[in-house]
Write an enzyme that holds these catalytic residues in place. Structure first.
Site, PDB file in Angstrom:
ATOM      1  N   SER A 268      34.100  37.318  33.611  1.00 26.76           N
ATOM      2  CA  SER A 268      34.155  37.045  35.081  1.00 26.76           C
ATOM      3  C   SER A 268      34.192  38.232  36.022  1.00 26.76           C
ATOM      4  CB  SER A 268      35.550  36.250  35.281  1.00 26.76           C
ATOM      5  OG  SER A 268      36.705  37.156  35.566  1.00 26.76           O
ATOM      6  N   LYS A 269      33.959  37.627  37.386  1.00 28.96           N
ATOM      7  CA  LYS A 269      33.967  38.557  38.464  1.00 28.96           C
ATOM      8  C   LYS A 269      35.336  39.459  38.555  1.00 28.96           C
ATOM      9  CE  LYS A 269      32.942  38.850  43.273  1.00 28.96           C
ATOM     10  NZ  LYS A 269      34.294  39.596  43.586  1.00 28.96           N
ATOM     11  N   ARG A 270      36.036  38.526  38.260  1.00 33.15           N
ATOM     12  CA  ARG A 270      37.444  39.247  38.423  1.00 33.15           C
ATOM     13  C   ARG A 270      37.648  40.429  37.416  1.00 33.15           C
ATOM     14  NH1 ARG A 270      40.945  34.696  38.766  1.00 33.15           N
ATOM     15  NH2 ARG A 270      42.336  35.508  37.149  1.00 33.15           N
ATOM     16  N   ASP A 273      35.940  43.189  38.838  1.00 35.39           N
ATOM     17  CA  ASP A 273      36.657  44.041  39.861  1.00 35.39           C
ATOM     18  C   ASP A 273      37.841  44.810  39.336  1.00 35.39           C
ATOM     19  OD1 ASP A 273      35.066  42.781  41.490  1.00 35.39           O
ATOM     20  OD2 ASP A 273      36.311  41.108  42.100  1.00 35.39           O
TER      21      ASP A 273
END
Ligand code: GLU
Length: 513
Positions: A268-270, A273
């Site tokens: 995921s984008k998380r 990050d």
């Protein structure tokens, strides 16, 4: 049905709901490789019938991403083609006829329940610890064309009541399906609900109807898409049957998920990050003002990115890891795509980039890095940058590293590494360095090997230590007793600069303790 005589036509059919995840890029890539391998067509279709989830800019982002990756479309929203338009919102008028055809054939029905009524039914079921499903158990009891008298159905439609058309899922039937990657699959319809196919409210089809109708009309031979669509496969099979299109039903291949670097779950984008790697091909500036990093802006070469993605979920069955697009087209095998999720490895992504950087011609790297040199105020011709880069490119992962590693070829050091100074800037070494300075001053300094041999002869002839003297020289020239081959540096910066740097070091550091 896939038969061998059929022209291979595949499509990438993203919904423009935000940035394109690298999992989506991989789906596009596998479709593209498959199409090229079979001399077929690769189509880009934009599935934008869900107006709630539509995000402005997403379509342009998808197109730019594919271009950056070198994934070329044969037909699609940009260039058109024999089945234009390729944006579903522009095909609006096509779908109602097909939805009605299913109602006429007894494969679908009208449902008039309001959002509020559906919500109440959901809540009621919940309060009894159940989940509400619109299926065979309720379809004849609710406000549907299966329950209401025909007159009332006609009247409701005529007076403009809102309705949807739902698929009438057959009862207790095992749907037999085949997937190129997963093999044979059988699902009993009793576990499936009656999906909405069309809504009068916005006069738009849902994903399922639009997707099947378009795949049929666009003569798609193979559907290659993410695993998340596997649960929809029984409905899709049944839709092909309901329309009488089983003869030309495409073959299906559901690709494994891309998993987090650690542990389970979808990448995921998380995760990106948190661990500092991109999950999108390009920088994404969302309409809400937020942004997310992209592979392109981080300094990845598209070929490296594609190579890395190709091997996430497929392996050639050999040790080969570096593949050009053409090699991928030859070697790719849809049947060898794994069923299990593929764990994303950010270090491996970097490794691929370093490999590709290394094999990119110096002149091209110089072009690529020109803006970075300029940004740092280093005024350098591309020719000179190319020469500099050739000295160090083996040690770089990203183009910015090339600049980091060559910066000192253009800018004389003003500070000297303390550790190196303590270790090598000793009076004994410094006096020998000054002798070496005379040797260098008398040398042409145009051929690294020749100058090195000369220095070496002098050092050994005097019974000095090559290591001590070379490290002292390096410290004076480079500011630290490490770095690329010192004689290559000397030849690159030239004799004047070489002598000037030795003098500058002596002026700054003195004669040594
Ligand atoms: N529009 C769907 C998506 O966003 C397409 C799925 C399919 O390829 O059938 O992924």
């Amino acid at each position: 049905m896939s038969d061998n005589t059929r022209r291979v036509r595949v499509r990438f059919a993203p919904s423009p709901t935000g940035a394109l995840h690298i999992g989506g890029v991989r789906t596009a890539l596998y479709n593209y490789l498959f199409a090229r391998q079979h001399g077929g067509d690769f189509i880009l279709r934009i599935e934008d019938t869900d107006s709630q989830r539509f995000v402005p800019g997403a379509e342009a982002y998808i197109i730019e991403s594919l271009k950056w990756c070198g994934i070329e479309t044969d037909e699609g929203v940009e260039q058109g083609g024999p089945h234009a338009p390729y944006r579903q919102s522009e095909r609006k008028d096509i779908y109602l006829k097909y939805a009605k055809q299913l109602v006429d054939n007894g494969w679908a029905y009208y449902a008039f329940d309001s959002a509020e009524e559906l919500d109440n039914m959901r809540k009621e079921a919940e309060s009894e610890g159940k989940t509400f499903a619109y299926d065979q158990s309720v379809r004849t009891k609710l406000k549907t064309s299966l329950a209401l008298p025909q007159d009332e159905v006609n009247e409701r439609i005529a007076r403009g009541d809102q309705w949807v058309i739902r698929f009438k899922m057959p009862e207790n039937e095992d749907v037999q399906m085949d997937d190129i990657i997963r093999g044979h699959i059988s699902i009993n319809t009793s576990t499936l609900d009656d999906k909405v196919l069309y809504k009068s409210a916005d006069q738009l089809p849902t994903y399922h109807l639009a997707n099947i109708v378009d795949d049929h009309l666009m003569e798609i031979s193979h559907v290659i898409r993410g695993e998340e669509w596997l649960p929809s496969l029984p409905l899709h099979y049944l839709l092909y049957r309901a329309f009488g299109w089983e003869e030309t039903r495409p073959a299906f291949a559901h690709l494994p998920l891309l998993l987090k670097p650690q542990g389970q779950g979808k990448l995921s984008k998380r995760d990106g990050d948190k661990f500092g790697f991109p999950v999108f091909p390009l920088l994404w500036n969302a309409p809400d003002g937020s942004s997310a990093m992209g592979y392109r802006e981080e300094g990845y070469l598209p070929q490296a990115f594609i190579n890395m993605l190709a091997l996430l979920g497929w392996n050639p069955g050999t040790e080969q890891e570096i593949f050009s697009m053409d090699e991928l087209i030859k070697a790719f095998n849809l049947e060898k795509v794994s069923k299990a999720g593929a764990r994303f490895n950010p270090d491996k992504a970097k490794w691929f980039n370093a490999q590709y950087l290394r094999t990119t011609p110096d002149a091209e790297l110089a072009k690529m890095t020109a803006p970075i040199y300029a940004e740092r105020g280093i005024d350098v011709t591309e020719e000179r940058a190319a020469q500099a880069i050739s000295l160090i490119k083996e040690r770089a992962t990203f183009p910015r590293d090339l600049v980091d590693l060559t910066e000192k070829l253009f800018i004389r050091p003003t500070a000297y590494d303390e550790k190196s100074v303590n270790k090598f800037w000793k009076s004994d070494n410094v006096s020998k360095l000054m002798q070496l300075r005379d040797i260098l001053a008398a040398d042409e300094l145009t051929d690294p090997a020749r100058s090195e041999a000369k220095a070496h002869d002098w050092v050994v002839g005097n019974g000095y230590s090559m290591g001590q003297i070379m490290n002292t020289l390096r410290l004076a020239i480079w500011g630290v007793s490490q770095g690329p081959s010192i004689f290559h540096i000397l030849v690159f910066i030239g004799k004047d600069e070489t002598l000037a740097r030795i003098d500058a070091a002596a002026a700054t550091l003195g004669q040594g303790a």
